[in-house]
Scaffold this active site. Structure first.
Site, PDB file in Angstrom:
ATOM      1  N   GLY A 262       1.014  -1.084  -0.176  1.00 40.35           N
ATOM      2  CA  GLY A 262       0.100   0.101   0.141  1.00 40.35           C
ATOM      3  C   GLY A 262       0.826   1.194  -0.175  1.00 40.35           C
ATOM      4  O   GLY A 262       2.074   1.306  -0.040  1.00 40.35           O
ATOM      5  N   GLN A 263       0.306   2.444  -0.004  1.00 38.76           N
ATOM      6  CA  GLN A 263       1.040   3.703  -0.054  1.00 38.76           C
ATOM      7  C   GLN A 263       1.977   3.690   1.361  1.00 38.76           C
ATOM      8  O   GLN A 263       2.989   4.010   0.941  1.00 38.76           O
ATOM      9  CB  GLN A 263      -0.048   4.892   0.016  1.00 38.76           C
TER      10      GLN A 263
ATOM     11  N   ASP B 121      -4.014 -12.334   4.721  1.00 33.40           N
ATOM     12  CA  ASP B 121      -5.352 -12.066   4.278  1.00 33.40           C
ATOM     13  C   ASP B 121      -6.209 -11.433   5.325  1.00 33.40           C
ATOM     14  O   ASP B 121      -6.703 -12.312   6.193  1.00 33.40           O
ATOM     15  CB  ASP B 121      -6.125 -12.917   3.289  1.00 33.40           C
TER      16      ASP B 121
ATOM     17  N   ALA C 278      -5.736  -1.957   5.351  1.00 30.35           N
ATOM     18  CA  ALA C 278      -7.035  -1.548   5.389  1.00 30.35           C
ATOM     19  C   ALA C 278      -8.004  -1.647   4.328  1.00 30.35           C
ATOM     20  O   ALA C 278      -7.321  -1.709   3.083  1.00 30.35           O
ATOM     21  CB  ALA C 278      -7.058  -0.231   6.118  1.00 30.35           C
ATOM     22  N   TYR C 279      -9.008  -1.836   4.475  1.00 36.71           N
ATOM     23  CA  TYR C 279      -9.980  -1.610   3.373  1.00 36.71           C
ATOM     24  C   TYR C 279     -10.497  -0.053   3.193  1.00 36.71           C
ATOM     25  O   TYR C 279     -10.772   0.290   4.360  1.00 36.71           O
ATOM     26  CB  TYR C 279     -11.367  -2.347   4.108  1.00 36.71           C
TER      27      TYR C 279
ATOM     28  N   THR D  43      -7.604   6.817  11.110  1.00 40.32           N
ATOM     29  CA  THR D  43      -8.176   8.135  10.134  1.00 40.32           C
ATOM     30  C   THR D  43      -8.966   9.081  10.859  1.00 40.32           C
ATOM     31  O   THR D  43      -9.418   8.660  11.926  1.00 40.32           O
ATOM     32  CB  THR D  43      -9.023   7.269   9.092  1.00 40.32           C
TER      33      THR D  43
ATOM     34  N   TYR E  63     -17.090   3.039   7.056  1.00 39.61           N
ATOM     35  CA  TYR E  63     -15.422   2.939   6.954  1.00 39.61           C
ATOM     36  C   TYR E  63     -14.956   3.865   8.166  1.00 39.61           C
ATOM     37  O   TYR E  63     -14.363   2.950   8.800  1.00 39.61           O
ATOM     38  CB  TYR E  63     -15.011   3.816   5.766  1.00 39.61           C
TER      39      TYR E  63
ATOM     40  N   LYS F 186     -13.089   1.394  11.073  1.00 40.99           N
ATOM     41  CA  LYS F 186     -11.799   1.929  12.027  1.00 40.99           C
ATOM     42  C   LYS F 186     -11.918   2.139  13.373  1.00 40.99           C
ATOM     43  O   LYS F 186     -11.073   1.692  14.176  1.00 40.99           O
ATOM     44  CB  LYS F 186     -11.243   3.187  11.261  1.00 40.99           C
TER      45      LYS F 186
ATOM     46  N   TRP G 239      -5.787  12.150   4.443  1.00 38.30           N
ATOM     47  CA  TRP G 239      -5.802  12.561   3.064  1.00 38.30           C
ATOM     48  C   TRP G 239      -4.010  12.066   2.520  1.00 38.30           C
ATOM     49  O   TRP G 239      -3.561  13.012   2.192  1.00 38.30           O
ATOM     50  CB  TRP G 239      -5.774  13.971   2.996  1.00 38.30           C
TER      51      TRP G 239
END
Length: 301
Positions: free
Chosen positions: A10-11, A31, A55-56, A96, A120, A124, A145
């Site tokens: 991921g990022q 998974d 994360a989703y 988040t 979402y 979290k 962001w």
């Protein structure tokens, strides 16, 4: 220090994997739809700290699949945290700004009440609550962001749209701070190192860049960095309804992170030139090389 990273592609995970201390787990390795399997990996991992960067993240998709989002964002991190606590290994988890309802204009502190507006955010928040209740070294890092040189994120989406359009409509009534993935990764590694030495620093923290602004103003900054002449037209959120409601105010107060860990907030604007270059855009229109990434160091027991 050896750090096990969930979500290595991921990022933030990709940036964590640039550090030689990181050992990565991809979706094929772990998974998050199977929380017990993720916990079992931690039970036998030879590491000093664990970072969950998986994360989703499909905010609108979570409205259609709240159960799946809850498993991936809530139950899996909770199972990981319990397994880590049983081994007394620090567990660091990314959360988040979407746990807040976005009312007002003040920056949210870690002590402020939560009231997520969408599935979402609720998923979290579920993990946050469990992690905080567990008697083990941990850190929850709320951020906002997220953007990076690669992957799917707002600056790259704006740059792609600007390549074929003269005008782009972007919402101008949501405020937050763009936060560079590499800065988040470095912060998490610093926190992990300190938690190994001083577990008493466990807790909930915020981390976001300086200079919050609206999405429309953010888009203008991106295009200015790219030398694009595409116009950004600000619109209200009501003009572009989405399945999931977004908070209007995503400002985060990061004072406690500075006070406890000595970590200062960066300025996201200094990161834009690199993002523009990695996207293949430049002021001259000449394609730039994408940022290369190291091979993922795979986990083994």
């Amino acid at each position: 220090m050896r750090v096990l990273v969930f979500g290595a592609t991921g990022q933030v995970g990709s940036e964590l994997m640039r550090d030689p201390r990181a050992v990565g787990l991809t979706r094929a390795d772990a998974d998050l739809r199977d929380p017990a399997a993720c916990a079992n990996i931690i039970k036998r991992a030879n590491v000093d700290a664990i970072i969950n960067a998986a994360a989703y993240t499909d905010v609108d998709g979570a409205e259609k699949a709240p159960g799946l989002a809850h498993v991936i964002n809530g139950r899996a991190p909770s199972a990981m945290a319990i397994a880590a606590a049983r081994r007394d290994i620090p567990f660091l988890h990314i959360s988040t700004d979407y746990v807040f309802d976005g009312k007002g204009h003040a920056a949210w502190t870690p002590k402020d009440p939560t009231a997520p507006l969408q599935a979402y955010g609720r998923s979290k928040l579920a993990a946050e609550r469990t992690i905080r209740e567990i008697d083990g070294p941990h850190a929850i890092l709320r951020t906002s962001w997220v953007f990076s040189d690669g992957g799917h994120n707002f600056p790259r989406s704006i740059l792609r749209a600007a390549a074929t359009r003269d005008e782009i409509a972007v919402v101008n009534d949501q405020v937050g701070a763009p936060t560079y993935a590499a800065d988040i990764a470095e912060t998490l590694l610093q926190m992990a190192e300190q938690l190994v030495a001083r577990p008493s620093k466990s807790g909930l923290y915020h981390y976001a860049s300086h200079a919050p602004l609206t999405w429309a103003a953010y888009a203008r900054e991106v295009l200015q960095a790219a030398g694009s002449e595409t116009l950004i037209r600000g619109i209200p959120s009501s003009a572009r309804p989405t399945p999931a409601k977004r908070p209007a105010n995503s400002r985060l107060c990061c004072a406690s992170l500075r006070d406890v860990f000595g970590i200062e907030r960066p300025d996201w604007r200094t990161r834009l030139p690199g993002v523009v270059a990695a996207s293949g855009q430049s002021r001259s229109g000449t394609a730039q090389p994408s940022t290369s990434r190291p091979a993922t160091r795979r986990w083994s027991a």
